[in-house]
Write a protein that holds these residues in place. Sequence first.
Motif, PDB file in Angstrom:
ATOM      1  N   ALA A   1       0.836  -1.206   0.000  1.00 59.79           N
ATOM      2  CA  ALA A   1       0.000   0.000   0.000  1.00 59.79           C
ATOM      3  C   ALA A   1       0.868   1.252   0.000  1.00 59.79           C
ATOM      4  O   ALA A   1       0.594   2.220  -0.721  1.00 59.79           O
ATOM      5  N   ASP A   2       1.925   1.250   0.813  1.00 49.61           N
ATOM      6  CA  ASP A   2       2.822   2.401   0.878  1.00 49.61           C
ATOM      7  C   ASP A   2       3.525   2.634  -0.459  1.00 49.61           C
ATOM      8  O   ASP A   2       3.700   3.777  -0.897  1.00 49.61           O
ATOM      9  N   ALA A   3       3.926   1.537  -1.105  1.00 49.24           N
ATOM     10  CA  ALA A   3       4.609   1.666  -2.391  1.00 49.24           C
ATOM     11  C   ALA A   3       3.689   2.297  -3.437  1.00 49.24           C
ATOM     12  O   ALA A   3       4.152   2.994  -4.345  1.00 49.24           O
ATOM     13  N   ALA A   4       2.378   2.057  -3.278  1.00 49.34           N
ATOM     14  CA  ALA A   4       1.409   2.648  -4.200  1.00 49.34           C
ATOM     15  C   ALA A   4       0.975   4.040  -3.743  1.00 49.34           C
ATOM     16  O   ALA A   4       0.224   4.715  -4.455  1.00 49.34           O
TER      17      ALA A   4
ATOM     18  N   GLU B   1      -2.916   5.973   6.958  1.00 47.49           N
ATOM     19  CA  GLU B   1      -2.405   6.791   5.880  1.00 47.49           C
ATOM     20  C   GLU B   1      -1.121   6.177   5.319  1.00 47.49           C
ATOM     21  O   GLU B   1      -0.364   5.516   6.041  1.00 47.49           O
ATOM     22  N   PRO B   2      -0.851   6.384   4.048  1.00 47.55           N
ATOM     23  CA  PRO B   2       0.390   5.848   3.471  1.00 47.55           C
ATOM     24  C   PRO B   2       1.616   6.482   4.077  1.00 47.55           C
ATOM     25  O   PRO B   2       1.590   7.652   4.484  1.00 47.55           O
TER      26      PRO B   2
ATOM     27  N   ALA C   1      -4.618   2.378   3.744  1.00 42.80           N
ATOM     28  CA  ALA C   1      -5.110   1.026   3.974  1.00 42.80           C
ATOM     29  C   ALA C   1      -6.346   1.109   4.870  1.00 42.80           C
ATOM     30  O   ALA C   1      -6.468   2.013   5.701  1.00 42.80           O
ATOM     31  N   TYR C   2      -7.233   0.142   4.705  1.00 42.21           N
ATOM     32  CA  TYR C   2      -8.513   0.159   5.418  1.00 42.21           C
ATOM     33  C   TYR C   2      -8.840  -1.259   5.873  1.00 42.21           C
ATOM     34  O   TYR C   2      -8.553  -2.243   5.177  1.00 42.21           O
TER      35      TYR C   2
ATOM     36  N   GLY D   1      -0.173   1.769  12.793  1.00 40.18           N
ATOM     37  CA  GLY D   1      -0.521   3.054  12.203  1.00 40.18           C
ATOM     38  C   GLY D   1      -1.985   3.258  11.856  1.00 40.18           C
ATOM     39  O   GLY D   1      -2.357   4.314  11.336  1.00 40.18           O
ATOM     40  N   PHE D   2      -2.835   2.276  12.127  1.00 38.85           N
ATOM     41  CA  PHE D   2      -4.260   2.440  11.869  1.00 38.85           C
ATOM     42  C   PHE D   2      -4.907   3.271  12.972  1.00 38.85           C
ATOM     43  O   PHE D   2      -4.487   3.225  14.129  1.00 38.85           O
TER      44      PHE D   2
END
Length: 204
Positions: free
Chosen positions: A151-154, A197-198, A158-159, A175-176
């Motif tokens: 997700a971070d690379a994109a 958040e990314p 995330a959810y 981090g959620f």
Amino acid sequence: MPCVPINTPKPATLDDARLVSRTLARAFDDDPMMRWFFPDDSSRDAGLGRYFTTLFTRQYAHHGVCERTEAAAAFWVPPEGQEKAVPDAETIQELQDILGDRAPLFRDAVEAAAEHSPTEPHWYLAVIGADPAAQGQGHGAALLRSGLAKADAAGLPAYLESSKPANLPVYEHFGFTVREEVQLPGGGPVLWSMRREPRTPAGV
């Protein structure tokens, strides 16, 4: 030859269906929402096994990013797979057969959760669970890190949703943060929706 740790994530394929479904059945035995769907203690393990086999083989293995370790599994859905990951009529019928008279509760819960899903592109953590026998060995954490790195690379958030209060601090550690608290209809449990958040690679 280097020794690969047993909690190193690897792709989960259809050949892994038996291992994945057994692992997740054990992982979700004490999950409030799964206990609501499968209230009978004597048949819950078998019901959960069939439930996760269906979700994995008919849905997430084809339209998600599925990974496993020797004692855990996770199903992620990237933005491009989310429309396709919706169950087709045959899958819905199979799930209804598995859930029996609890099928209407399942349908209402899915619809209620969907109303609170984010509309912007995101990586969705549909399922993650580790066998309680392997608790503390880092299996779930390894799968979380692997999916969050994608997700971070994109550059995307995330959810996830969770009905188990004890899991919230675990997700917060990664981090959620809680977005909403949803009371499921029909006397169901509370479902917490969480977002992350990314991050840049250095901040993971």
